[in-house]
Design a protein around this motif. Structure first.
Motif, PDB file in Angstrom:
ATOM      1  N   PRO A  82       0.854  -1.497  -0.270  1.00 33.28           N
ATOM      2  CA  PRO A  82      -0.022  -0.136   0.098  1.00 33.28           C
ATOM      3  C   PRO A  82       0.769   1.283   0.129  1.00 33.28           C
ATOM      4  O   PRO A  82       1.964   1.127   0.638  1.00 33.28           O
ATOM      5  CB  PRO A  82      -1.004  -0.249   1.411  1.00 33.28           C
ATOM      6  CG  PRO A  82      -0.619  -1.447   1.784  1.00 33.28           C
ATOM      7  CD  PRO A  82       0.567  -2.061   1.248  1.00 33.28           C
ATOM      8  N   GLN A  83       0.444   2.320  -0.665  1.00 27.43           N
ATOM      9  CA  GLN A  83       1.023   3.436  -0.847  1.00 27.43           C
ATOM     10  C   GLN A  83       1.701   4.077   0.304  1.00 27.43           C
ATOM     11  O   GLN A  83       2.804   4.675   0.602  1.00 27.43           O
ATOM     12  CB  GLN A  83       0.376   4.451  -1.767  1.00 27.43           C
ATOM     13  CG  GLN A  83       1.081   5.776  -1.825  1.00 27.43           C
ATOM     14  CD  GLN A  83       0.911   6.125  -3.500  1.00 27.43           C
ATOM     15  OE1 GLN A  83       1.687   7.107  -3.804  1.00 27.43           O
ATOM     16  NE2 GLN A  83       0.437   5.422  -4.388  1.00 27.43           N
ATOM     17  N   PRO A  84       0.810   4.604   1.555  1.00 28.34           N
ATOM     18  CA  PRO A  84       1.264   4.603   2.646  1.00 28.34           C
ATOM     19  C   PRO A  84       2.553   4.115   3.321  1.00 28.34           C
ATOM     20  O   PRO A  84       3.334   4.932   3.967  1.00 28.34           O
ATOM     21  CB  PRO A  84       0.025   4.645   3.657  1.00 28.34           C
ATOM     22  CG  PRO A  84      -1.175   4.443   2.547  1.00 28.34           C
ATOM     23  CD  PRO A  84      -0.850   3.883   1.492  1.00 28.34           C
ATOM     24  N   ASP A  85       2.370   2.812   3.358  1.00 25.56           N
ATOM     25  CA  ASP A  85       3.525   2.246   3.650  1.00 25.56           C
ATOM     26  C   ASP A  85       4.864   2.432   2.795  1.00 25.56           C
ATOM     27  O   ASP A  85       5.989   2.702   3.516  1.00 25.56           O
ATOM     28  CB  ASP A  85       3.331   0.697   3.511  1.00 25.56           C
ATOM     29  CG  ASP A  85       2.429   0.267   4.588  1.00 25.56           C
ATOM     30  OD1 ASP A  85       1.900   0.973   5.328  1.00 25.56           O
ATOM     31  OD2 ASP A  85       2.046  -1.007   4.704  1.00 25.56           O
ATOM     32  N   ILE A  86       4.847   2.799   1.537  1.00 27.21           N
ATOM     33  CA  ILE A  86       5.928   3.117   0.672  1.00 27.21           C
ATOM     34  C   ILE A  86       6.437   4.436   1.215  1.00 27.21           C
ATOM     35  O   ILE A  86       7.664   4.685   1.252  1.00 27.21           O
ATOM     36  CB  ILE A  86       5.609   2.883  -0.959  1.00 27.21           C
ATOM     37  CG1 ILE A  86       5.036   1.517  -1.065  1.00 27.21           C
ATOM     38  CG2 ILE A  86       7.114   3.338  -1.857  1.00 27.21           C
ATOM     39  CD1 ILE A  86       4.713   1.534  -2.630  1.00 27.21           C
ATOM     40  N   LEU A  87       5.423   5.390   1.346  1.00 30.97           N
ATOM     41  CA  LEU A  87       5.875   6.752   1.633  1.00 30.97           C
ATOM     42  C   LEU A  87       6.484   6.580   3.086  1.00 30.97           C
ATOM     43  O   LEU A  87       7.744   7.478   3.408  1.00 30.97           O
ATOM     44  CB  LEU A  87       4.614   7.739   1.817  1.00 30.97           C
ATOM     45  CG  LEU A  87       3.825   7.737   0.378  1.00 30.97           C
ATOM     46  CD1 LEU A  87       2.885   8.543   0.477  1.00 30.97           C
ATOM     47  CD2 LEU A  87       4.841   8.137  -0.559  1.00 30.97           C
ATOM     48  N   GLU A  88       6.057   5.747   4.098  1.00 32.11           N
ATOM     49  CA  GLU A  88       6.767   5.610   5.403  1.00 32.11           C
ATOM     50  C   GLU A  88       8.093   5.078   5.282  1.00 32.11           C
ATOM     51  O   GLU A  88       9.056   5.687   5.797  1.00 32.11           O
ATOM     52  CB  GLU A  88       5.798   4.742   5.996  1.00 32.11           C
ATOM     53  CG  GLU A  88       6.162   4.827   7.722  1.00 32.11           C
ATOM     54  CD  GLU A  88       5.608   3.990   8.537  1.00 32.11           C
ATOM     55  OE1 GLU A  88       4.051   3.580   8.302  1.00 32.11           O
ATOM     56  OE2 GLU A  88       5.788   3.598   9.612  1.00 32.11           O
ATOM     57  N   MET A  89       8.429   4.292   4.181  1.00 31.58           N
ATOM     58  CA  MET A  89       9.803   4.001   3.868  1.00 31.58           C
ATOM     59  C   MET A  89      10.535   4.988   3.307  1.00 31.58           C
ATOM     60  O   MET A  89      11.918   5.145   3.726  1.00 31.58           O
ATOM     61  CB  MET A  89       9.809   2.678   2.886  1.00 31.58           C
ATOM     62  CG  MET A  89       9.435   1.591   3.402  1.00 31.58           C
ATOM     63  SD  MET A  89       9.959   0.031   2.563  1.00 31.58           S
ATOM     64  CE  MET A  89       9.742   0.638   0.768  1.00 31.58           C
ATOM     65  N   LEU A  90       9.900   5.749   2.523  1.00 30.96           N
ATOM     66  CA  LEU A  90      10.568   7.143   1.848  1.00 30.96           C
ATOM     67  C   LEU A  90      10.923   8.112   2.998  1.00 30.96           C
ATOM     68  O   LEU A  90      12.016   8.758   2.931  1.00 30.96           O
ATOM     69  CB  LEU A  90       9.811   7.756   0.804  1.00 30.96           C
ATOM     70  CG  LEU A  90       9.729   6.984  -0.469  1.00 30.96           C
ATOM     71  CD1 LEU A  90       8.606   7.229  -1.198  1.00 30.96           C
ATOM     72  CD2 LEU A  90      11.148   7.352  -1.404  1.00 30.96           C
ATOM     73  N   ASP A  91       9.943   8.255   3.837  1.00 25.43           N
ATOM     74  CA  ASP A  91      10.375   9.001   4.966  1.00 25.43           C
ATOM     75  C   ASP A  91      11.574   8.739   5.878  1.00 25.43           C
ATOM     76  O   ASP A  91      12.115   9.721   6.667  1.00 25.43           O
ATOM     77  CB  ASP A  91       9.106   9.118   5.938  1.00 25.43           C
ATOM     78  CG  ASP A  91       7.984   9.915   5.199  1.00 25.43           C
ATOM     79  OD1 ASP A  91       8.389  10.722   4.563  1.00 25.43           O
ATOM     80  OD2 ASP A  91       6.944   9.789   5.702  1.00 25.43           O
TER      81      ASP A  91
END
Ligand SMILES: Cc1ncc(COP(=O)(O)O)c(C=O)c1O
Length: 272
Positions: A82-91
């Motif tokens: 899921p996209q929010p999880d990918i963004l969390e990795m990017l953070d």
């Protein structure tokens, strides 16, 4: 192909004794390129449904971590993060490579985020949706700073004239090709429901153009051999984090019918 971009990215960011995070099981070229750089692949195991835990990825980060790789949809499981999880990795701020080789079959992408994150790299390819695998043509979307460095280490003659002609023609024919993608997606769902009826296979829901199945009774390697004798080529896996599994590519409706018939025959003999 995008394989070469994986290699170039690793050469750019990774030195011997560094670490690269992989959400395993995944595409084997992440390991190949990492080990070629003399670095270690730190494998974060996916769960029983092959979903990635961001928490586990974050826990695997060390001072030596240089890149996080995520194939999305994943090969060979077909899973999407899921996209929010990918963004969390990017953070985390670490360079994150989101390999979207199968994007066209899923429709999910983090590409619109590329302007917001200086650490996001997105890989795409003409190998799957456009069927140009043999011509070795892929592309990546990078923050300008990273793109500049990649261009400096890229071999100058890495894309052939034939590949460029094929890309141009594919783009002219994009409506036809995307209709074919739609047909493959529809067929993927039919193949999935047919596979689910076979009690000795456990298919995993896929957002790509293949379906991975756990073989619940018998050996995946033997099943692959039996299918091959019937003229059906498949890929089996039996390695840590990917035990006794077989992957079917989605084809035309008649290919689904032939595969299901063959699986029923093999299963019916009681030696699946
Ligand atoms: C996740 C993933 N990335 C990249 C590739 C390779 O793409 P290319 O043919 O563009 O090198 C593949 C092909 O199997 C793949 O599964």
């Amino acid at each position: 192909g995008s394989d070469q971009l994986i290699d170039l990215i690793l050469r750019l960011f990774v030195e011997p004794s560094d670490e690269v995070i992989n959400c395993a099981p995944s595409f084997e070229m992440f390991r190949f390129g990492t080990e070629l750089c003399g670095a270690s692949l730190v494998e974060v195991p996916r769960d029983e449904n092959y979903a990635v835990s961001v928490k586990a990825v974050k826990a695997a980060i060390s001072s030596k971590t240089k890149i996080i790789f995520l194939a999305n949809p994943n090969n060979p499981t077909g899973t999407v993060m899921p996209q929010p999880d990918i963004l969390e990795m990017l953070d985390t701020g670490l360079p994150v490579v989101v390999d979207e080789a199968y994007y066209e079959f899923s429709g999910e992408t983090v590409l619109p985020q590329i302007g917001q994150y200086r650490n996001l790299m997105v890989l795409r390819t003409f190998s799957k949706w456009a069927g140009l695998a043999g011509l070795r043509i892929g592309y990546g979307i990078f923050p300008p700073e990273i793109a500049g460095y990649l261009m400096r280490i890229k071999p100058p003659y890495n894309v052939s004239a034939a590949a460029l002609v094929a890309v141009r023609e594919s783009l002219k024919d994009i409506d036809y090709l995307m209709d074919r993608v739609k047909a493959i997606v529809a067929e993927r769902e039919r193949l999935f429901s047919e596979l689910k009826k076979l009690k000795w296979l456990k298919p995993f829901p896929s957002q790509a153009n293949f379906i991975l199945c756990s073989v619940l009774s018998g050996q995946a390697s033997e099943l692959q051999q039996k299918l091959q004798k019937k003229g059906i080529l498949t890929r089996y896996f039996d390695r840590p984090m990917l035990r006794n599994s077989i992957r079917f590519s989605v084809g035309k409706p008649e290919h689904t019918d032939t595969l299901i018939k063959a699986l029923r025959e093999i299963g019916g003999q009681g030696n699946a």
